[in-house]
Design a protein around this motif. Sequence first.
Motif, short mmCIF file in Angstrom:
data_model
loop_
_atom_site.label_atom_id
_atom_site.label_comp_id
_atom_site.label_asym_id
_atom_site.label_seq_id
_atom_site.Cartn_x
_atom_site.Cartn_y
_atom_site.Cartn_z
N GLY A 70 7.07 -12.81 -35.02
CA GLY A 70 6.14 -12.97 -34.57
C GLY A 70 4.94 -11.27 -34.12
O GLY A 70 5.97 -11.17 -33.72
N SER A 109 5.20 -12.90 -39.72
CA SER A 109 4.07 -13.42 -38.97
C SER A 109 3.29 -12.17 -38.59
O SER A 109 3.95 -11.69 -37.55
CB SER A 109 3.99 -14.35 -39.15
OG SER A 109 4.84 -15.47 -39.78
N TRP A 144 2.38 -20.42 -34.42
CA TRP A 144 3.53 -18.96 -34.36
C TRP A 144 4.90 -19.74 -34.71
O TRP A 144 5.26 -19.77 -35.63
CB TRP A 144 3.96 -18.27 -32.75
CG TRP A 144 2.79 -16.88 -32.83
CD1 TRP A 144 1.61 -17.64 -31.45
CD2 TRP A 144 2.40 -16.51 -33.27
NE1 TRP A 144 0.80 -16.71 -32.01
CE2 TRP A 144 1.76 -15.61 -32.53
CE3 TRP A 144 2.88 -15.28 -34.01
CZ2 TRP A 144 1.25 -14.36 -32.57
CZ3 TRP A 144 2.11 -14.01 -34.69
CH2 TRP A 144 1.06 -13.31 -34.23
#
Length: 292
Positions: A70, A109, A144
């Motif tokens: 992330g 992400s 997440w």
Amino acid sequence: MSGCSGCSSAAPDGSCSSSAGCQPGDEKLQKTLGRIKNKIVVMSGKGGVGKTTVATNIAVALSLQGKKVGLLDVDVHGPSVPRLLSLKGEKPHMGDECMEPVPWSKNLSVMSLGFLLEDERQAVIWRGPVKVGLIKQFVEDVMWGDLDYLVVDCPPGTGDEPLSALQTLGPTALAVVVTTPQGVAIDDVRRSLSFVGQVGNRVLGLVENMSGFACPDCGSVHNIFNSGGGEELAKEAGVQFLGRIPMDPEVAHSGDEGFPFMKVHKETATGKAMEEIIRPMLHLPDMSKLEK
């Protein structure tokens, strides 16, 4: 968005229990952090050292190694990660109490305030408490899921954003501090190293960016400016020196065009330097176990 399939309260089938939901307070935050093996906060006491470029390419390089990553941009007043990853104009999916980060790839992400601004030309004029609240929300309310790494890009200095990021992520979060070789940057970055210790976290290492010049014609690196200041500071502070990244015209070009340098130029001298920087990160223990 249906359910909260990636949030800390999600059931095995991906639904969010109506009785538990996205629980408020520290319990929810700890559940989220417990699913993230390693937290890496990229920071610098000096602006203009290429910190966001370093943070973005660290995240991309780790994801290209097959790691779930992330990337969290907490630079409230200058969120530039969406541009660097060609994600400008993207919007996160919203649930009742959760947000989905914007996917860059199956392994990476991204979340940034830049995704939420209606007009990117509008200045964000916020005081400290609002910024602190946003950073905590971006950690605990974003879905997440299970991550090997959460890489956090902080604005320069030792103010609200880096302080809030480290305090929210807890004492197991590690700092990567970026500097350039020049003395004016070294002075400010020295304060960053002190700041991390005072907050109660540990410095994973120091990166010297813009160290020498990578010639686009011959491929060699020339030390036309100062070099070695970052390594000397690392020795002085007793922290690991992660490596030098030369100035490379292609790094600036790739950032402007929105394609990560490490995806397309990892075989260059600059790319190999960045790979050396992430090598120690690939061998970190699972720090989330210390939080359970």
